[in-house]
Every structure is written in C-alpha cells, then in structure tokens.
Design a protein around this motif. Structure first.
Motif, mmCIF file in Angstrom:
data_model
loop_
_atom_site.group_PDB
_atom_site.id
_atom_site.type_symbol
_atom_site.label_atom_id
_atom_site.label_comp_id
_atom_site.label_asym_id
_atom_site.label_seq_id
_atom_site.Cartn_x
_atom_site.Cartn_y
_atom_site.Cartn_z
ATOM 1 N N UNK A 1 -44.025 16.856 11.995
ATOM 2 C CA UNK A 1 -42.888 16.160 13.010
ATOM 3 C C UNK A 1 -43.121 14.815 13.085
ATOM 4 N N UNK A 2 -43.925 14.044 11.910
ATOM 5 C CA UNK A 2 -43.847 12.723 11.846
ATOM 6 C C UNK A 2 -42.592 11.876 11.399
ATOM 7 N N UNK A 3 -42.647 10.764 11.746
ATOM 8 C CA UNK A 3 -41.447 9.808 11.053
ATOM 9 C C UNK A 3 -42.368 8.652 10.571
ATOM 10 N N UNK A 4 -42.392 8.129 9.374
ATOM 11 C CA UNK A 4 -43.015 7.206 8.630
ATOM 12 C C UNK A 4 -41.841 6.337 8.331
ATOM 13 N N UNK A 5 -41.903 5.099 8.484
ATOM 14 C CA UNK A 5 -41.173 3.893 8.259
ATOM 15 C C UNK A 5 -41.817 3.022 7.484
ATOM 16 N N UNK A 6 -41.086 2.131 6.566
ATOM 17 C CA UNK A 6 -41.564 0.799 5.982
ATOM 18 C C UNK A 6 -40.694 -0.151 6.590
ATOM 19 N N UNK A 7 -41.315 -1.183 7.286
ATOM 20 C CA UNK A 7 -40.361 -2.132 8.132
ATOM 21 C C UNK A 7 -40.004 -3.438 7.034
ATOM 22 N N UNK A 8 -40.325 -3.284 5.780
ATOM 23 C CA UNK A 8 -39.742 -4.415 4.782
ATOM 24 C C UNK A 8 -40.856 -5.165 4.364
ATOM 25 N N UNK A 9 -40.774 -6.041 3.521
ATOM 26 C CA UNK A 9 -42.036 -7.000 3.028
ATOM 27 C C UNK A 9 -42.964 -6.374 2.138
#
Length: 109
Positions: A11-19
């Motif tokens: 149920x995890x959401x994993x994001x990379x927000x840039x840089x």
C-alpha cells in the motif's frame, strides 16, 4: 534504497521529487544522468517529477533523453516535455488517488 525496499508495503506510495541528478556528481555527468534513472528504476517509485536542478542545469537534449529507459511515470504538470505526463490516477486498496508533479517555474525575462 535498501531502507525503502525493506519497509515498503503493498500500500506504499514512493515518489522522487526531483533533483536526483546533480551534475556535480561524476557518475551523473559522465552518463548524462542515465545512471540516476537506472537507480530510480531499482527503487521502482510510484512516480517522479523533475526538480529545478534537472530543469535548469541539463541541456535540452540531456533532459529529453534522461527518462528514455525509465520504468516509472514522470509527472510534470507545469512544463511540456515529451517524457512527462501531467498527472495520473493511482488505484489504492482504500480508493483512488490523483497524483501530479510540479517543478519550479523559470520564465524568460
């Protein structure tokens, strides 16, 4: 990366927000950021967006090619790019979630 792999649930959401692609790093510079995309592929994020670092320090051809081998969606709602979608719906066990990405806007003067 091992922390996320160890603690990630279905149920995890994993994001990379840039840089994630800093041109000061020799591996990033030598591969035009492709090594960074390969690392993100290993992480298998739900989605990523670009930061001002990629947006203003990468030449246009580097940025256009940065995500050609990505196995994840790239979301950027406030920029037109061939590799990006403006948003997506992520289906979750408890309901759907709308996701979009934004980057720092820079305008020509």
């Amino acid at each position: 990366m091992s922390f996320i792999k160890e603690h990630r649930t279905y149920d995890s959401l994993v994001f990379d927000l840039g840089d994630h692609a800093d041109r000061v790093a020799p591996a990033t510079e030598a591969t035009q950021g492709k090594i960074n995309t390969h690392l993100l592929n290993e992480l298998a994020p739900t989605a990523v967006t670009i930061g001002n670092n990629e947006g203003i320090t990468f030449p246009h051809d580097w940025l256009a090619a940065l995500y050609t081998e990505a196995t994840f969606p790239v979301l950027v709602s406030n920029m037109t790019a061939p590799f990006a979608k403006s948003g997506m719906i992520q289906e979750r066990p408890t309901g759907n979630v709308g996701v979009f990405g934004l980057t720092a806007p820079y305008y020509e003067l």
